[in-house]
Enzyme design. Structure first.
Site, PDB file in Angstrom:
ATOM      1  N   ASP A 160       0.859  -1.178   0.000  1.00 24.91           N
ATOM      2  CA  ASP A 160       0.000   0.000   0.000  1.00 24.91           C
ATOM      3  C   ASP A 160       0.899   1.233   0.000  1.00 24.91           C
ATOM      4  O   ASP A 160       1.539   1.534   1.000  1.00 24.91           O
ATOM      5  CB  ASP A 160      -0.897   0.017   1.244  1.00 24.91           C
ATOM      6  N   LYS A 223      -6.884   3.232  -3.386  1.00 26.62           N
ATOM      7  CA  LYS A 223      -7.330   3.218  -1.994  1.00 26.62           C
ATOM      8  C   LYS A 223      -7.538   4.652  -1.538  1.00 26.62           C
ATOM      9  O   LYS A 223      -6.775   5.544  -1.929  1.00 26.62           O
ATOM     10  CB  LYS A 223      -6.236   2.512  -1.172  1.00 26.62           C
ATOM     11  N   LYS A 259     -10.336   0.253  -2.608  1.00 26.21           N
ATOM     12  CA  LYS A 259     -10.291   0.010  -1.165  1.00 26.21           C
ATOM     13  C   LYS A 259     -10.569   1.288  -0.396  1.00 26.21           C
ATOM     14  O   LYS A 259      -9.703   2.150  -0.308  1.00 26.21           O
ATOM     15  CB  LYS A 259      -8.908  -0.550  -0.788  1.00 26.21           C
TER      16      LYS A 259
END
Lengths: 323, 475
Positions: A160, A223, A259
């Site tokens: 991430d 995300k 996400k």
């Protein structure tokens, strides 16, 4: 590096004043995307939030949401013990009920990856790590790349990364693009989730542009947030990102995951997100491979609601494990 | 897959009597000998909900006389006193809103999501808003001492039964008028429940009278010599008859009639939100909306993109049980209206337009019509000119702003229009040239009690809502 003299145009100086062709193209592409009407997108998100999910639909949605959770601990106080405990919970979210599904992944800081890897090895639960100078993203590129490589080497199969909001907001799209490309390369076989930190982007138009920028640069997932700024995931922001992945697949044939992360605490909230996925991009994304919840406190509420559905009554918090 | 389980609102919230009388002078009476009875049905199931009285000439006489008797004392009350009654009514509507929403969905066929989230909040808001004006009429800009007109005859349609009642009754009462209101024959129930609310609020008898019945009752009421003001919302055809009937009399008249609104999408529009607006513009309330955006004008350069997005969005619309909280599109209000929608759609086929609907299963009983779009439509098609009053959208294209404005204005109607563009200056420039009572920018079908509403040309005259709405009830 010869172009350090001012160009003579007000406000335009230095190396950045000599745009390369790709930089110009990227800017005009991003600014040519259809705009986002704030009132409209918020109204649509609110309307989707009023869908009523009950009985069998609710039972199905709760299990799906559990399977989509990236069980996360991102504290300065994280220790190997804490991370091992969290990883054990990822494998057995509800020790009292073996039919309860596993979560999608455990998400930890790079230094904690080896301890999670010990527990998760061979389980099928993914191991995600926030590399690239999380959460500010304010570090030189070589540091970010080293951070990424170390995490992957230690066993992370999902990275991430945070984008440099500073670079994005000052219009240096090319720099952000290059950074994502470099990190993606450093990831090797690991999946790359690109955190846009939408709470700092200021406008919905920027959220759409950042989504496209990340996808064009090779993100596997986009995300919303680090969870470290006051405004984290919201329904309208997630709606825009879902529209972006939908349109991106239509144009480029590649499917990107989404996400939302931070601030999603209740089953009711999670249901709203699932409804939004269902009615915006459809069943193709209703899968942990394509949609995740970045959440630490959501899981226990899902477990409590799940128990309520199977047993008919609520159990207190002491009936569910802490982490 | 993620199938939503049925989530129906409870019918038991509504206590329906087998039959209802007429509400005259504060009490429910059976119709006189020259009246009759008729049945009202649930359009989603064709089940009979209740038997309702049909007012005859004697009933109309009695109702107008009751309103006349009540007018003196009601208009003599200080505005602040009238406001108290209106505030009380507004609060009772809020308290009973769940019951009223279910009732409205049962009788009309509209989804509970809309009756609960749109109709009822607006109904209460209109009473609150005009309650606020009751003691401030001299500051409304209609002279230092504006006076009420007297007895108002009000005839309302079946698409928003309770909301149209609120649009009519709230300003009339705030200004000191008394009313005789006739709801549509297919949707009389919420007006009768409103009569009960008037009693609950202890509104003086005769201030509000409700006469149920069909077109004949409406005609008797409108033509009654004891009436000072006529307010009508409904079809242009009936509006013409009313205009003829009151011509040459001293009666004031306000007409809110049909529409064929242009919803204009420019190539720089926020596409995803524009698609929502197109859907909301034509499929809201099954398209039973006089200001529905039934004529979509899309700039040719984004036509393919908009059409693809619209079809994709339409495939997610859920048609079915109006009481299910997840239903987006409910039933067509009556067999007659369904027939009209079918007939006009067949005209569209015959004239060579291309019809498209998403795959959707319609219930076996009741009156249903799938959300439908027609592409390849031109100004020369009947479906681009006539009001269909159903979930049927005609899609046309344009090339330049000037052409969009020309096409948008090329209609006998002029009730509403929509403009979708990210460019603020274009919104202002285009809105200024559109001959329509309401122009929505980057939104559609938004209503608010503070905002005046009404038409140009064959869409009628007079304004309802806002400060302007007071003018229709003041001398």
């Amino acid at each position: 590096m010869t172009a350090t003299v001012t160009s003579g145009l007000p406000g335009v100086s230095g190396p950045a004043a000599t745009p390369t062709a790709p930089a110009f193209d990227l800017r005009s592409f991003l600014h040519g995307l259809p705009g986002v009407d704030k009132v409209g997108v918020e109204a649509r998100a609110a309307a989707l939030g009023t869908r009523s999910i009950k009985t069998t639909a609710k039972a199905h949605a709760i299990d799906l949401a559990i399977r989509m959770v990236d069980l996360t601990t991102l504290e300065g106080a994280d220790t190997p013990g804490k991370v091992r405990a969290l990883s054990a919970k990822a494998l057995r979210p509800d020790p009292a009920d073996p039919t309860c599904p596993r979560v999608a992944a455990v998400c930890v800081y790079p230094a904690m990856v080896p301890f999670a890897a010990e527990v998760l090895a061979g389980s099928g639960v993914h191991l995600a790590s926030v590399a690239t100078a999380f959460p500010s993203g304010q570090a030189p590129l070589d540091v970010k790349l080293a951070d990424t490589r170390d995490a992957v080497a230690a066993g992370a199969d999902e990275i991430d990364m945070v984008i440099s909001r500073g670079a994005f907001l000052s219009g240096r799209y090319d720099d952000v693009f290059a950074e994502i490309v470099a990190v993606k390369q450093a990831c090797g076989p690991a999946h790359l989730k690109v955190i846009l930190e939408t709470g700092e982007l200021g406008t919905y138009d920027n959220v759409r542009r950042a989504s496209w920028l990340a996808m064009l640069a090779g993100a596997d997932f986009i995300k919303t947030s680090t969870g470290k700024v006051p405004v984290a995931a919201t329904l309208p922001v997630t709606l825009i990102m879902l529209e972006a992945v939908r349109d991106f697949r239509a144009q480029h044939g590649r499917q990107i995951g989404v996400k939302p992360a931070g601030g999603i605490k209740t089953t009711k909230d999670a249901m709203k997100y699932l409804v939004m996925v269902n009615e915006t991009v459809g069943a193709d994304w209703l899968d942990p491979d394509w949609f995740r919840f970045g959440a630490s406190s959501l899981l226990n509420d899902l477990l409590m609601q799940r128990t309520k559905l199977t047993t008919g009554h609520y159990a207190g918090p002491d009936y569910f494990t802490l982490d | 897959m993620f199938e939503y389980a049925p989530a129906p609102e409870s019918r038991s919230l509504v206590d329906l009597a087998p039959s209802y009388g007429l509400f005259i002078d504060g009490s429910f009476d059976p119709p006189s000998a020259d009246g009759g009875v008729f049945k009202t049905v649930n359009p989603a199931s064709e089940e009979v909900l209740a038997e309702v009285a049909s007012a005859g000439p004697q009933d109309v006489d009695r109702a107008v006389a009751a309103a006349r008797r009540a007018f003196g004392p009601w208009s003599a009350l200080p505005g602040a006193e009238r406001a108290k009654y209106l505030f009380r009514i507004a609060r009772i509507i809020q308290e009973r809103s769940r019951e009223l929403a279910v009732l409205e969905s049962l009788d009309n066929g509209k989804p509970i999501r809309e009756s609960r989230d749109v109709d009822l909040p607006l109904v209460a808001a209109h009473f609150f808003y005009y309650a606020g004006w009751a003691d401030k009429l001299r500051y409304a800009g209609f002279g230092p001492d504006p006076r009420p007109l007297g007895v108002a005859a009000q005839v309302i349609p079946w698409n928003f039964p309770l909301l149209m009642l609120a649009w009519k009754i709230a300003p009339a009462l705030a200004c000191g008028n008394t009313v005789v209101l006739k709801p549509a024959e297919t949707t009389p129930l919420s007006a009768l429940f409103f009569a009960d609310i008037c009693r609950q609020a202890e509104l003086p008898p005769g201030v509000v009278n409700i006469l149920t019945g069909a077109g004949d009752t409406g005609r008797l009421l409108v033509e009654h010599p004891g009436v000072d003001k006529v307010a009508f919302t409904g079809s242009t055809e009936v509006g013409r008859q009313i205009a003829r009937a009151v011509a040459g009399t001293r009666k004031r008249v306000g007409l809110e009639l049909g529409g064929k609104a242009a919803n204009i999408v420019f190539d720089d529009a926020p596409i995803d939100q524009a698609v929502e607006g197109i859907v909301n513009g034509i499929f809201f309330n099954q398209g039973h909306v006089c200001c529905a955006g039934s004529r979509l004008l899309v700039q040719e350069s984004v036509y393919d993109e908009v059409l693809a997005a619209l079809k994709r969005r339409m495939a997610t619309l859920r048609v079915g049980d109006p009481l299910d909280k997840n239903t987006d599109i409910g039933a067509i209000n009556s067999a007659a209206q369904l027939e009209r929608i079918r007939a006009l759609s067949e005209v569209g086929d015959a004239e060579g337009a291309q019809r498209w609907s998403p795959a959707c299963e319609l219930p076996e009983h009741g009156y249903w019509f799938a959300p439908t779009i027609f592409t390849g439509v031109t100004q020369a098609h009947r479906i681009a000119r006539e009001e269909i009053f159903g979930p049927v959208l005609s899609i046309l294209t344009f090339r330049t702003p000037a052409e969009a404005i020309e096409k948008a204005n090329n209609t006998p109607y002029g009730l509403s229009a929509g403009v979708w563009t990210e460019k603020g200056s274009r919104i202002l420039a285009v809105a200024d040239k559109l001959r329509a009572g309401v122009v929505w920018a980057n939104t559609f079908n938004k209503f608010d009690p503070t905002s005046p509403f009404g038409g140009y040309k064959e869409s009628g005259y007079g304004r309802e809502g806002g400060r302007h709405g007071l003018e229709a009830y003041l001398a």
